[in-house]
Scaffold this active site. Structure first.
Site, PDB file in Angstrom:
ATOM      1  CE  LYS A 116      -4.097  -1.697   2.292  1.00  0.00           C
ATOM      2  NZ  LYS A 116      -5.023  -1.345   3.362  1.00  0.00           N
ATOM      3  CD  GLU A 200      -3.614   6.574   4.711  1.00  0.00           C
ATOM      4  OE1 GLU A 200      -3.167   6.097   3.677  1.00  0.00           O
ATOM      5  OE2 GLU A 200      -4.724   6.243   5.178  1.00  0.00           O
ATOM      6  CE  LYS A 201      -5.507  15.088  10.597  1.00  0.00           C
ATOM      7  NZ  LYS A 201      -5.124  15.390  11.965  1.00  0.00           N
ATOM      8  NE  ARG A 292      -9.382  -8.245  -3.871  1.00  0.00           N
ATOM      9  CZ  ARG A 292     -10.402  -7.635  -3.305  1.00  0.00           C
ATOM     10  NH1 ARG A 292     -11.600  -7.677  -3.878  1.00  0.00           N
ATOM     11  NH2 ARG A 292     -10.264  -6.966  -2.189  1.00  0.00           N
ATOM     12  NE  ARG A 338     -19.646  -7.200   0.892  1.00  0.00           N
ATOM     13  CZ  ARG A 338     -18.312  -7.157   0.845  1.00  0.00           C
ATOM     14  NH1 ARG A 338     -17.596  -7.942   1.632  1.00  0.00           N
ATOM     15  NH2 ARG A 338     -17.694  -6.322   0.028  1.00  0.00           N
TER      16      ARG A 338
HETATM   17  P1  ADP Z   1      -8.203  -2.909   3.718  1.00  0.00           P
HETATM   18  O1  ADP Z   1      -7.284  -3.125   2.553  1.00  0.00           O
HETATM   19  O2  ADP Z   1      -7.787  -3.659   4.940  1.00  0.00           O
HETATM   20  O3  ADP Z   1      -9.633  -3.072   3.371  1.00  0.00           O
HETATM   21  P2  ADP Z   1      -8.341   0.002   3.394  1.00  0.00           P
HETATM   22  O4  ADP Z   1      -7.120   0.836   3.286  1.00  0.00           O
HETATM   23  O5  ADP Z   1      -9.081  -0.281   2.118  1.00  0.00           O
HETATM   24  O6  ADP Z   1      -7.984  -1.374   4.132  1.00  0.00           O
HETATM   25  O7  ADP Z   1      -9.347   0.663   4.413  1.00  0.00           O
HETATM   26  C1  ADP Z   1     -10.511   0.004   4.855  1.00  0.00           C
HETATM   27  C2  ADP Z   1     -11.400   0.956   5.633  1.00  0.00           C
HETATM   28  O8  ADP Z   1     -10.682   1.469   6.768  1.00  0.00           O
HETATM   29  C3  ADP Z   1     -11.833   2.196   4.859  1.00  0.00           C
HETATM   30  O9  ADP Z   1     -12.962   1.972   4.061  1.00  0.00           O
HETATM   31  C4  ADP Z   1     -12.130   3.150   6.000  1.00  0.00           C
HETATM   32  O10 ADP Z   1     -13.370   2.840   6.611  1.00  0.00           O
HETATM   33  C5  ADP Z   1     -11.030   2.823   7.019  1.00  0.00           C
HETATM   34  N1  ADP Z   1      -9.852   3.699   6.802  1.00  0.00           N
HETATM   35  C6  ADP Z   1      -8.710   3.394   6.131  1.00  0.00           C
HETATM   36  N2  ADP Z   1      -7.843   4.435   6.155  1.00  0.00           N
HETATM   37  C7  ADP Z   1      -8.445   5.432   6.830  1.00  0.00           C
HETATM   38  C8  ADP Z   1      -8.070   6.788   7.198  1.00  0.00           C
HETATM   39  N3  ADP Z   1      -6.889   7.300   6.865  1.00  0.00           N
HETATM   40  N4  ADP Z   1      -8.969   7.524   7.906  1.00  0.00           N
HETATM   41  C9  ADP Z   1     -10.172   7.013   8.263  1.00  0.00           C
HETATM   42  N5  ADP Z   1     -10.576   5.758   7.972  1.00  0.00           N
HETATM   43  C10 ADP Z   1      -9.734   4.969   7.260  1.00  0.00           C
END
Ligand code: ADP
Length: 462
Positions: A116, A200-201, A292, A338
């Site tokens: 990532k 990350e913020k 995917r 789901r």
């Molecule tokens: P994964 O690959 O584990 O699904 P993601 O990066 O896609 O992780 O993030 C999944 C969820 O986590 C997002 O949809 C959001 O709800 C929360 N999230 C991720 N990063 C942040 C962030 N920087 N601030 C707030 N919520 C976040």
């Protein structure tokens, strides 16, 4: 075009792929574990090969067994579905090495976006907004804390190899930071064999909005609009819909263009998804790209009328993308719930077992993608998702009313399901207004009496 495809997956997605292959006149080979002998994907495929015992590490994750099965069955291509090996670059590389087409992007792209932190840096260079944070992975908690103080609390600590909401921790202040850092890193090490994390913020109450991408190998990339997946529990999506009730046409256009830039930046081929968070002001930020097909792809299919699995297969076979961006039309609203074998009244504990009675909903505007049937036993070894109900209609109201009607008709006895929970959400005024953010589910659960989620509460359920 391919003559024969092996499906390296199980459950509803294996069935979905078999169906697309049948329509294209392609023969299919299923693989299955000892626990899945009775599964519908084994029965509906033209051939089936057992690849090992029930646990997925001994079967669906065993790359050498799947490649051997593909060679024995003499297939031209492998469709990985989602989960299992779908985002494993070594597996894609092995397929490439054996001259078997991997239905997905090239292994280099999977590797790039699978980290990532690398993915974030790649799209940032293509002028796609990313969330303020560390430049790549952080060495240790001290370095991470420096970044956190610079960008300001709260921050989120995320695994570079993350997926499925694992390896992610929220830190509100410097006092708890070291603990949360260790917790994220340990979980990531256990889940992915890689404890590397970045910072990350934390965006307060964002919407999760993702764009579906299609790209051919000749450099043409388009998007098929967004899916709003803000209704999540513990970072796992429960309900997805399109179009998003939050996006203006202008924001949709800007995000769509950014998604295409993100895909182009990693030389994307085939179907993929660019995920964004959108804050209250309407500023959007890239979070990751999934290389995917997604669980929720059916929502886009019903909104655009485009069969994504058919597109994936044709693109992997080297065909050109036969549509222009301006030809993609969003013809209606679609929503997906789901359905999981879990008890929502007991903190969503898994409820595997035999389905004693099964009657899926039907009628106009209802699609059910599922591999289960009456008499089928849901094994305890895999994901608890047993079905996806997708409803669609001319307006959001109609699609949601139809979803409530479809769920109320859905008869499943013998196991507990999340149907009553989804019905309660569909009726909830906050969700109905289109106001749900990623904090919605927790807030909804806190203010709703648990008995409303009980399976005995649903009409027609035990
Ligand atoms: P994964 O690959 O584990 O699904 P993601 O990066 O896609 O992780 O993030 C999944 C969820 O986590 C997002 O949809 C959001 O709800 C929360 N999230 C991720 N990063 C942040 C962030 N920087 N601030 C707030 N919520 C976040």
């Amino acid at each position: 075009m391919f003559q024969k495809i092996l499906i390296a997956n199980r459950g509803e997605i294996a069935l979905r792929i078999i169906r697309a292959c049948k329509e294209l006149g392609i023969k299919t080979v299923a693989v299955y574990s000892e626990a899945d002998e009775q599964s519908l994907h084994v029965q509906l495929a033209d051939g089936a090969i057992c690849i090992g015992p029930a646990p997925s590490v001994d079967s669906y994750l065993k790359t050498d067994r799947i490649i051997s099965a593909a060679e024995i069955a003499d297939v031209d291509a492998i469709h990985p579905g989602y989960g299992f090996l779908a985002e494993n670059p070594e597996f894609a590389e092995q397929c490439e090495g054996c001259n078997i087409a991997f239905i997905g992007p090239k292994s280099d792209t999977i590797r790039m976006m699978g980290d990532k932190a690398v993915g974030r840096e790649t799209v940032r260079k293509a002028r796609v907004p990313v969330i303020p944070g560390s430049d790549g992975p952080v060495e240790n908690d001290k370095e991470a804390l420096k970044v956190a103080k610079k960008i300001g609390f709260p921050v989120i600590i995320k695994a570079v190899a993350g997926g499925g909401g694992r390896g992610m921790r929220l830190a509100h202040n410097a006092m708890t930071f070291a603990r949360e850092f260790a917790s994220a890193s340990n979980e990531a090490e256990k889940a992915f064999g890689n404890g590397s994390v970045y910072v990350e913020k934390y965006i307060e109450d964002p919407r999760h909005i993702e764009f579906q991408i299609l790209a051919d190998r000749f450099g043409k990339t388009i998007h098929l609009g967004e899916r709003d997946c803000s209704v999540q529990r513990r970072h796992q999506k429960l309900i997805e819909e399109a179009p998003s009730p939050f996006l203006s046409n202008d924001l949709r256009k800007r995000m769509g263009r950014a998604a295409v830039r993100a895909a182009t930046a990693c030389n994307y081929e085939n179907a993929g998804t660019v995920e964004f968070l959108v804050d209250k002001k309407g500023d959007f930020y890239f979070i990751e790209m999934n290389t995917r097909i997604q669980v929720e792809h059916g929502v886009t299919e019903e909104v655009t009328g485009i069969d994504l699995i058919n597109e994936q297969i044709r693109l992997a076979a080297g065909e050109k993308l036969d549509m222009e961006q301006k030809e993609v039309k969003f013809i209606r609203h679609a929503v997906e719930c789901r359905v999981c074998a879990e008890d929502p009244a007991r903190n969503f504990t898994p409820s595997p077992g035999e389905i004693s009675l099964y009657y899926p909903p039907g009628g106009h505007g209802v699609r059910v993608d599922s591999h289960v049937y009456g008499g089928y036993t849901i094994p305890q070894y895999y994901d608890s998702m047993m079905s996806k109900v997708i409803t669609f209609g001319r307006t959001r109201e109609l699609a949601l009313d139809r979803m409530y009607r479809a769920l109320s008709e859905y008869l499943i006895r013998g196991v507990k399901t999340t149907i009553p929970f989804s019905m309660a959400v569909i009726r909830d005024p906050v969700f109905r207004q289109g106001a749900a953010t990623t904090s919605y589910v927790e807030e909804f659960i806190n203010r709703t009496p648990k008995n409303l989620f009980s399976n005995s509460n649903q009409e027609g359920q035990e």
